[in-house]
Design a protein around this motif. Structure first.
Motif, mmCIF file in Angstrom:
data_model
loop_
_atom_site.group_PDB
_atom_site.id
_atom_site.type_symbol
_atom_site.label_atom_id
_atom_site.label_comp_id
_atom_site.label_asym_id
_atom_site.label_seq_id
_atom_site.Cartn_x
_atom_site.Cartn_y
_atom_site.Cartn_z
ATOM 1 N N UNK B 172 0.822 -1.219 0.000
ATOM 2 C CA UNK B 172 0.000 0.000 0.000
ATOM 3 C C UNK B 172 0.854 1.266 0.000
ATOM 4 N N UNK B 173 2.159 1.106 -0.209
ATOM 5 C CA UNK B 173 3.077 2.237 -0.026
ATOM 6 C C UNK B 173 3.683 2.785 -1.330
ATOM 7 N N UNK B 174 3.161 2.373 -2.487
ATOM 8 C CA UNK B 174 3.683 2.889 -3.764
ATOM 9 C C UNK B 174 3.305 4.366 -3.911
ATOM 10 N N UNK B 175 4.224 5.172 -4.480
ATOM 11 C CA UNK B 175 3.955 6.604 -4.625
ATOM 12 C C UNK B 175 4.150 7.024 -6.081
ATOM 13 N N UNK B 176 3.371 7.999 -6.507
ATOM 14 C CA UNK B 176 3.462 8.495 -7.886
ATOM 15 C C UNK B 176 4.904 8.929 -8.161
ATOM 16 N N UNK B 177 5.446 8.496 -9.286
ATOM 17 C CA UNK B 177 6.829 8.810 -9.637
ATOM 18 C C UNK B 177 7.784 7.671 -9.361
ATOM 19 N N UNK B 178 7.373 6.722 -8.505
ATOM 20 C CA UNK B 178 8.244 5.572 -8.198
ATOM 21 C C UNK B 178 8.624 4.822 -9.476
ATOM 22 N N UNK B 179 9.831 4.289 -9.471
ATOM 23 C CA UNK B 179 10.285 3.442 -10.572
ATOM 24 C C UNK B 179 9.946 1.986 -10.238
ATOM 25 N N UNK B 180 9.402 1.276 -11.245
ATOM 26 C CA UNK B 180 9.050 -0.137 -11.058
ATOM 27 C C UNK B 180 10.230 -0.991 -11.537
ATOM 28 N N UNK B 181 10.733 -1.826 -10.628
ATOM 29 C CA UNK B 181 11.931 -2.631 -10.914
ATOM 30 C C UNK B 181 11.597 -4.112 -10.773
ATOM 31 N N UNK B 224 18.830 2.410 -1.081
ATOM 32 C CA UNK B 224 17.879 3.471 -1.428
ATOM 33 C C UNK B 224 16.535 3.330 -0.742
ATOM 34 N N UNK B 225 15.578 4.100 -1.253
ATOM 35 C CA UNK B 225 14.281 4.257 -0.619
ATOM 36 C C UNK B 225 13.265 3.325 -1.306
ATOM 37 N N UNK B 291 12.175 7.557 -7.200
ATOM 38 C CA UNK B 291 12.927 7.866 -8.418
ATOM 39 C C UNK B 291 14.367 8.285 -8.097
ATOM 40 N N UNK B 292 14.509 9.075 -7.000
ATOM 41 C CA UNK B 292 15.830 9.630 -6.666
ATOM 42 C C UNK B 292 16.867 8.550 -6.352
ATOM 43 N N UNK B 293 16.416 7.385 -5.899
ATOM 44 C CA UNK B 293 17.399 6.351 -5.553
ATOM 45 C C UNK B 293 17.299 5.110 -6.424
ATOM 46 N N UNK B 294 16.519 5.184 -7.497
ATOM 47 C CA UNK B 294 16.307 3.996 -8.333
ATOM 48 C C UNK B 294 17.621 3.485 -8.933
ATOM 49 N N UNK B 295 18.467 4.389 -9.415
ATOM 50 C CA UNK B 295 19.730 3.946 -10.020
ATOM 51 C C UNK B 295 20.624 3.255 -8.991
ATOM 52 N N UNK B 297 19.687 1.740 -6.289
ATOM 53 C CA UNK B 297 19.086 0.448 -5.931
ATOM 54 C C UNK B 297 19.386 -0.583 -7.018
ATOM 55 N N UNK B 298 19.229 -0.179 -8.279
ATOM 56 C CA UNK B 298 19.519 -1.097 -9.388
ATOM 57 C C UNK B 298 20.979 -1.559 -9.367
ATOM 58 N N UNK B 299 21.871 -0.620 -9.137
ATOM 59 C CA UNK B 299 23.297 -0.969 -9.066
ATOM 60 C C UNK B 299 23.571 -1.965 -7.946
ATOM 61 N N UNK B 300 22.965 -1.699 -6.777
ATOM 62 C CA UNK B 300 23.157 -2.594 -5.634
ATOM 63 C C UNK B 300 22.611 -3.980 -5.948
ATOM 64 N N UNK B 301 21.452 -4.027 -6.619
ATOM 65 C CA UNK B 301 20.834 -5.318 -6.947
ATOM 66 C C UNK B 301 21.755 -6.158 -7.831
ATOM 67 N N UNK B 302 22.416 -5.483 -8.768
ATOM 68 C CA UNK B 302 23.213 -6.230 -9.755
ATOM 69 C C UNK B 302 24.488 -6.824 -9.155
ATOM 70 N N UNK B 303 24.812 -6.437 -7.907
ATOM 71 C CA UNK B 303 25.972 -7.038 -7.226
ATOM 72 C C UNK B 303 25.609 -8.362 -6.553
ATOM 73 N N UNK B 304 24.311 -8.677 -6.496
ATOM 74 C CA UNK B 304 23.828 -9.889 -5.816
ATOM 75 C C UNK B 304 23.385 -10.879 -6.897
#
Lengths: 348, 348
Positions: B172-181, B224-225, B291-295, B297-304
């Protein structure tokens, strides 16, 4: 938390190559399966205790955690149903560690074709049992399998409780001199299931004793020094006593005439050639209590509906450690041993 | 804790009078059953959220609690087995709330006749999965039912995790502008099960993605957030996105070409006439990230390992709240809706 897993999992040394009904009976075959197959695979300190619940650190809290699957047949029986049983089973396993039950999970495996009306009735019964015990069913799961791939409905509950800081109740905590107390008559649940299956109803006098025992445990621990608590479900009072004797390395002496068994349960057991000592209960407990506070604990129990018929049935002794001896009516004595497998499958 | 139970339990308003396979599919029929039958019976604040886990107070700790039954057939499939799935299912449901998974319970319902060797192999697989995820299986239960009363083996796991104080991850916590990953390709698990059942193996290239995602979540929340996390199991990515859109009252736009689907999964889906969007995954997550931390978060994900192929697939928008719109290759768009029932039963 313990994360040292033994990743080798030797096959059980047994004559069986496949699972038989006895592996689920709560008797010696179940113990063998757990000891030889599950324990080596999952090995950790909490599991090794083989209590009906694990007591664990969760951050700053000390919690108890338990689970049970319910496969009883029939789904509805005199005095209860699978739903009532599934809630009380989790509540009681938590209460037996002295924990205050808080939350339950409920996972349903449903056979295609189950009437929705039956499922609704069972859900209502679970809600009622949860309300009686003061717990909330907070999360769940629903799976459906094809017709013929399950028997109507299986319910698995798990429960979380909060363990008081000073609690040290465990099957390994019995001490010589302790008084052995049961909360009421034994064998009622097993014989009620049998009567429902066979259509023999003894004028409707055989009823399951399914009930939550947390209020009773609360009264007991406030009144005195409780060392051991067990709810003698599958395997009955006899199996629970044997497990306690083994865990605590003490002997137990039980006066046969002191153990309450209702006349209709005795009669049903005679017909089947069964011993009420090994018949399942779902709303009874057995306790080992310090002698000095046994009277106070018994008095406190009798103020609670689930403990109205509580009585002392024996003693913890230093002789024959690991063994349970039954003193019979005629002045003899016999050793109680865990049965290989319970004679009534799918009792809970 | 919430103990206000509604003890009335109206029957679901549906054309069904009995349970059908679709009630267990994770689609609209499952949602209907939960909403109309279980929720009114068990009603409490935690359950009402309908997240895959409940977040609860236990004394001074904040815990997450989850349960799932596993009825997958066959028991062994390319890339995993029922045991691996049962551990990862509980671990991932906990991780999706931002909780650190600690303890699991495991309850086994076994059909008489199951080879002990199969059970031992599955127990080993569970131990391995638990070790990989850093959790302990601390308590369990074993029931056996007669031949023909279950389909070989069902496993129900429950899990307890510790929720960090600052965590507020929820559907229930999605916000307008969020990036979907998404963390990687979708549809792998469902198609692997299908191939195992049908004996069509695509040169052995269809494998279940069963994996624990807690290390991935840990990396994401440090980087990120993160607002929303879901593991799109039964019902697939499409159903998870629809549930998030409804829970958060926001719209979701997805670029069809951005969603990773492996060629062999596409091919298998085409043979079956299925949409990979609605096929089950067991080692993937979908996230809504600021959006501000999407990049980051993506970078961190790709290390796992479990996030190596992570990518952005869309946006949270203010338009069409509650709806998911897929922008197609050819510049069109179509609304994604929760299927009535998943086409592949017993996928997990």
């Amino acid at each position: 938390m313990e994360t040292s897993f033994a990743l080798s999992c030797p096959l059980p040394i047994t004559k069986h190559k496949t699972i038989v009904l006895g592996h689920g009976s709560g008797g010696r075959l179940t113990a063998q399966l757990v000891r030889d197959l599950f324990l080596p695979a999952f090995d950790n300190a909490a599991l090794r205790k083989l209590d009906d619940q694990a007591v664990l650190d969760a951050g700053s809290a000390r919690i108890a955690l338990t689970t049970d699957s319910f496969v009883v047949t029939p789904l509805f029986f005199p005095g209860g149903d699978i739903g009532h049983l599934a809630v009380n089973g989790a509540v009681n396993d938590l209460a037996m560690s002295g924990a205050r039950p808080l939350y339950l999970t409920a996972a349903f495996i449903i056979e295609e074709g189950l009437p929705l009306e039956d499922l609704a009735r069972i859900a209502q019964s679970m809600a009622l049992a949860a309300a009686e015990a003061g717990v909330a069913i907070v999360t769940g799961d629903t799976k459906v399998v094809n017709h013929g791939c399950a028997d109507k409905l299986f319910i698995t509950t798990a429960g979380v409780g909060l363990v008081p800081e000073d609690a040290s109740i465990s099957a390994s905590n019995a001490r010589v001199g302790d008084v052995v107390i049961v909360s009421g008559s034994i064998g009622d649940h097993g014989m009620a299931i049998w009567s429902a299956r066979e259509g023999i109803d003894f004028d409707g006098r055989l009823h399951s004793d399914t009930a939550a025992l947390n209020a009773l445990v609360d009264a007991m621990t406030r009144a005195g020094d409780v060392h051991v608590l067990r709810d003698p479900t599958r395997g009955g009072l006899g199996t629970s006593l044997c497990e306690i004797a083994a865990s605590s390395s003490i002997g137990i002496e039980v006066e046969a005439t002191a153990v309450p068994v209702r006349d209709e349960v005795k009669a049903a057991c005679e017909i089947l050639g069964m011993d009420p000592f090994f018949v399942a209960n779902e709303g009874k407990l057995v306790a080992m209590v310090a002698e000095s506070s046994a009277d106070a604990v018994l008095q406190a129990m009798r103020t609670i509906p689930q403990g109205r018929a509580a009585c002392s049935i024996g003693r913890v002794v230093s002789q024959h450690p690991g063994m349970v001896v039954l003193k019979t009516e005629v002045g003899g004595s016999r050793i109680i041993d865990v049965p290989f497998a319970e004679p009534l499958p799918r009792i809970c």
